[in-house]
Design a protein around this motif. Sequence first.
Motif, PDB file in Angstrom:
ATOM      1  N   ARG A 165      -2.779  -2.087  -8.846  1.00  0.00           N
ATOM      2  CA  ARG A 165      -3.873  -3.043  -9.028  1.00  0.00           C
ATOM      3  C   ARG A 165      -5.204  -2.524  -8.496  1.00  0.00           C
ATOM      4  N   ALA A 166      -5.148  -1.582  -7.554  1.00  0.00           N
ATOM      5  CA  ALA A 166      -6.371  -1.002  -6.999  1.00  0.00           C
ATOM      6  C   ALA A 166      -6.038   0.360  -6.418  1.00  0.00           C
ATOM      7  N   GLY A 167      -7.037   1.199  -6.314  1.00  0.00           N
ATOM      8  CA  GLY A 167      -6.841   2.523  -5.743  1.00  0.00           C
ATOM      9  C   GLY A 167      -8.069   2.967  -4.984  1.00  0.00           C
ATOM     10  N   MET A 168      -7.862   3.840  -4.018  1.00  0.00           N
ATOM     11  CA  MET A 168      -8.947   4.320  -3.174  1.00  0.00           C
ATOM     12  C   MET A 168      -8.789   5.815  -2.966  1.00  0.00           C
ATOM     13  N   ASN A 169      -9.872   6.552  -3.166  1.00  0.00           N
ATOM     14  CA  ASN A 169      -9.843   7.983  -2.869  1.00  0.00           C
ATOM     15  C   ASN A 169     -10.739   8.247  -1.651  1.00  0.00           C
ATOM     16  N   VAL A 170     -10.165   8.899  -0.654  1.00  0.00           N
ATOM     17  CA  VAL A 170     -10.857   9.193   0.599  1.00  0.00           C
ATOM     18  C   VAL A 170     -11.017  10.705   0.712  1.00  0.00           C
ATOM     19  N   ASN A 171     -12.263  11.165   0.630  1.00  0.00           N
ATOM     20  CA  ASN A 171     -12.590  12.596   0.706  1.00  0.00           C
ATOM     21  C   ASN A 171     -11.852  13.431  -0.343  1.00  0.00           C
ATOM     22  N   VAL A 231       0.843  -1.198   0.000  1.00  0.00           N
ATOM     23  CA  VAL A 231       0.000   0.000   0.000  1.00  0.00           C
ATOM     24  C   VAL A 231       0.876   1.246   0.000  1.00  0.00           C
ATOM     25  N   VAL A 232       0.595   2.143  -0.934  1.00  0.00           N
ATOM     26  CA  VAL A 232       1.266   3.444  -1.017  1.00  0.00           C
ATOM     27  C   VAL A 232       0.194   4.521  -0.881  1.00  0.00           C
ATOM     28  N   THR A 233       0.437   5.512  -0.028  1.00  0.00           N
ATOM     29  CA  THR A 233      -0.542   6.575   0.168  1.00  0.00           C
ATOM     30  C   THR A 233       0.004   7.917  -0.306  1.00  0.00           C
ATOM     31  N   ARG A 234      -0.903   8.798  -0.666  1.00  0.00           N
ATOM     32  CA  ARG A 234      -0.569  10.170  -1.060  1.00  0.00           C
ATOM     33  C   ARG A 234      -1.618  11.065  -0.398  1.00  0.00           C
ATOM     34  N   GLY A 235      -1.147  12.064   0.336  1.00  0.00           N
ATOM     35  CA  GLY A 235      -2.059  12.964   1.021  1.00  0.00           C
ATOM     36  C   GLY A 235      -1.971  12.805   2.525  1.00  0.00           C
ATOM     37  N   ASP A 236      -2.969  13.306   3.227  1.00  0.00           N
ATOM     38  CA  ASP A 236      -2.960  13.362   4.685  1.00  0.00           C
ATOM     39  C   ASP A 236      -3.852  12.266   5.246  1.00  0.00           C
ATOM     40  N   VAL A 237      -3.236  11.132   5.606  1.00  0.00           N
ATOM     41  CA  VAL A 237      -3.999  10.002   6.128  1.00  0.00           C
ATOM     42  C   VAL A 237      -4.633  10.357   7.461  1.00  0.00           C
ATOM     43  N   ILE A 256      -6.976   7.220 -11.347  1.00  0.00           N
ATOM     44  CA  ILE A 256      -6.740   5.928 -10.694  1.00  0.00           C
ATOM     45  C   ILE A 256      -7.070   4.794 -11.661  1.00  0.00           C
ATOM     46  N   ARG A 257      -8.196   4.902 -12.332  1.00  0.00           N
ATOM     47  CA  ARG A 257      -8.567   3.864 -13.308  1.00  0.00           C
ATOM     48  C   ARG A 257      -7.530   3.756 -14.418  1.00  0.00           C
ATOM     49  N   ALA A 258      -7.030   4.897 -14.868  1.00  0.00           N
ATOM     50  CA  ALA A 258      -6.035   4.880 -15.942  1.00  0.00           C
ATOM     51  C   ALA A 258      -4.752   4.185 -15.501  1.00  0.00           C
ATOM     52  N   LEU A 259      -4.339   4.423 -14.256  1.00  0.00           N
ATOM     53  CA  LEU A 259      -3.139   3.769 -13.741  1.00  0.00           C
ATOM     54  C   LEU A 259      -3.314   2.258 -13.699  1.00  0.00           C
ATOM     55  N   ILE A 260      -4.494   1.811 -13.259  1.00  0.00           N
ATOM     56  CA  ILE A 260      -4.745   0.372 -13.183  1.00  0.00           C
ATOM     57  C   ILE A 260      -4.804  -0.227 -14.583  1.00  0.00           C
ATOM     58  N   SER A 261      -5.536   0.424 -15.472  1.00  0.00           N
ATOM     59  CA  SER A 261      -5.740  -0.124 -16.811  1.00  0.00           C
ATOM     60  C   SER A 261      -4.466  -0.141 -17.648  1.00  0.00           C
ATOM     61  N   LEU A 278      -5.240   9.551  -0.945  1.00  0.00           N
ATOM     62  CA  LEU A 278      -5.392   8.469  -1.905  1.00  0.00           C
ATOM     63  C   LEU A 278      -4.555   7.288  -1.426  1.00  0.00           C
ATOM     64  N   ALA A 279      -5.010   6.089  -1.718  1.00  0.00           N
ATOM     65  CA  ALA A 279      -4.238   4.882  -1.411  1.00  0.00           C
ATOM     66  C   ALA A 279      -4.192   4.009  -2.656  1.00  0.00           C
ATOM     67  N   PHE A 280      -3.045   3.389  -2.865  1.00  0.00           N
ATOM     68  CA  PHE A 280      -2.837   2.548  -4.037  1.00  0.00           C
ATOM     69  C   PHE A 280      -2.277   1.202  -3.580  1.00  0.00           C
ATOM     70  N   TRP A 281      -2.760   0.129  -4.211  1.00  0.00           N
ATOM     71  CA  TRP A 281      -2.262  -1.210  -3.921  1.00  0.00           C
ATOM     72  C   TRP A 281      -1.406  -1.657  -5.102  1.00  0.00           C
ATOM     73  N   LEU A 282      -0.117  -1.944  -4.836  1.00  0.00           N
ATOM     74  CA  LEU A 282       0.840  -2.306  -5.874  1.00  0.00           C
ATOM     75  C   LEU A 282       1.214  -3.780  -5.754  1.00  0.00           C
ATOM     76  N   ASP A 283       1.325  -4.456  -6.896  1.00  0.00           N
ATOM     77  CA  ASP A 283       1.797  -5.834  -6.871  1.00  0.00           C
ATOM     78  C   ASP A 283       3.319  -5.852  -6.836  1.00  0.00           C
ATOM     79  N   ASP A 284       3.919  -7.045  -6.934  1.00  0.00           N
ATOM     80  CA  ASP A 284       5.377  -7.138  -6.793  1.00  0.00           C
ATOM     81  C   ASP A 284       6.127  -6.574  -7.998  1.00  0.00           C
ATOM     82  N   GLY A 285       5.390  -6.207  -9.057  1.00  0.00           N
ATOM     83  CA  GLY A 285       6.005  -5.536 -10.198  1.00  0.00           C
ATOM     84  C   GLY A 285       5.760  -4.038 -10.189  1.00  0.00           C
TER      85      GLY A 285
END
Length: 413
Positions: A372-378, A349-355, A386-391, A361-368
Motif C-alpha cells: 500500500r505504500a513504500g519508502m526509499n531511504v538513501n 512493515v517489511v524492510t529490504r536493505g540495511d536499516v 515501488i509505484r508499480a508494486l502499489i499500482s 527500502l520499507a514497504f507497508w502491506l495490508d492484510d492481503g
Amino acid sequence: MSAEQTFVIVGAGLAGAKIAEELRARDYAGRIVLFGREEHLPYERPPLSKEYFAGSRMLPDFTVHNGDWYRDHRVDLRLGTEVAAIDRAARTVSLPDGSPVHYDKLALATGSSPRALPLPGVDADGVHVLRTVDDADSLLTAVRRDDGTTARLAIVGAGWIGLEIAASARGHSAHVTVVESGPVPLAGSLGPEMGAVFADLHRAHGVDLRLGASVREITAPDGRATGLALGDGSTVPADAVLVAVGAAPDVALAQRAGLEVDGGVLVDASLRTSDPDIVAVGDIAAAVNPALGERVRVEHWANALNQPAVAAATMLGVDAAYDRLPYFFTDQYDLGMEYVGFAPRDARVVTRGDVAARQFLAFWLDDGNRVRAGMNVNIWDAGDDIRALISSGSAVDPNRLADPTVPLGDVAR
C-alpha cells in the motif's frame, strides 16, 4: 470559453499559482483573479524547514513565478488580501471591506495553518510556529548566532516540521531539544518501527529527544519564553520555542459557504466540490483517489504541484481525474527519503536493505499482503518499482519482498 468570464482563485501559494498557470496553458482567455493573504509572491513551502532554514536556498529560488509573469499572463494578483466570504447564489467572493468580486468558476487553495497548542505561555515572545517565510525568518533570527554563543531551541512535536527544523538548527550549531508525547517520532505517519529510525538519527546528531513527555507550560516569567516545564517536573531551558504539533486545513471559508466538509473539503476525483462551480485543491482537499480506491486528504507538496492541472481542466469543463499516488520527501542530516502511497494504520512493515546504516527500502502491506505504500531511504533507483508494486494491487510474498537478491519487478510475479 468566453473571454468575459472571471475565474477566481483563493489562496496564493504553490497550488493557487499553478492553477493560474494551467488555465493560461489551456488557452483560457478570460479574467483570472488570485487572492493571497501574504504580501509575498506565491512560493513553495517545503524549503522553509529544509534548504531555506539551512541557508542553502533563498526565497527567489522557490518563488513560483516572478512578478512580471503575473502581469504578462494577465493574472490579477492581489496580495495581502484575505477573502472573507463566498456567496454561492450570487457567485461572488467578498473582501474584508465587504466589496464583492464576481466569479464564474472558483478555486479554493487556502492551505492549512499550524495547530494551536492550548498551553500557558504559548502567546509569549520567542514562541514560534512555521508556516510562512516570515515565520522562518523570525525563527532563523532566534537560532542563528554570529557572536560565538550557542542558541537553545526547544521544539514541541516530533513530526516532519519539528524534525526538519531540528536538523537544520543543528546545522547552525544550536542546542536542540525535541519534546514528543508519543513513544517515537512520526508514529502517526510511519509507525513505531520506522519512527525509531528517525529517533536514532536525531540522537546520533546531538538532539536531546524527550519521548513520552508532556509539556505543562511554556515558561515566560517576563513575557518572553525561557523554555518548557514538562509534566514530570523537569524543565527545558531555551531561547526560543517552536510549536510544531501539526497543521489544520483552512476550511472555515468553505464551511461558511455551505460546502460539504468532513476533515477537509469533500471533492470528487475531478476535484469538484459539492458546488459544481467550485473546485478545491491542496491541503484542504479530501479527494476521492481512483488509484487508491478511497478518499484521502494529505498535506503534501506534490498535491499542490500536481492537482492544479486537474482543477484547471475541471473549471474549463474538461473531464479529468487526479489519480496520482500520494508522495512526500524529507532531507535530514545525511538521510534522504521519499515515501509514496497511503498505508492503513494496521499495515505490516517489511524492510529490504540495511536499516541500521539507513540505506534501505520499507514497504507497508495490508492484510492481503498487497503493498500500500513504500519508502526509499538513501536509495534513489527504486521509486518506479515501488509505484508499480502499489499500482498493481497484487499480493506479494513478504519474504521475497525483503530479499535484496530478488528484483523488485519480480516480487509480485
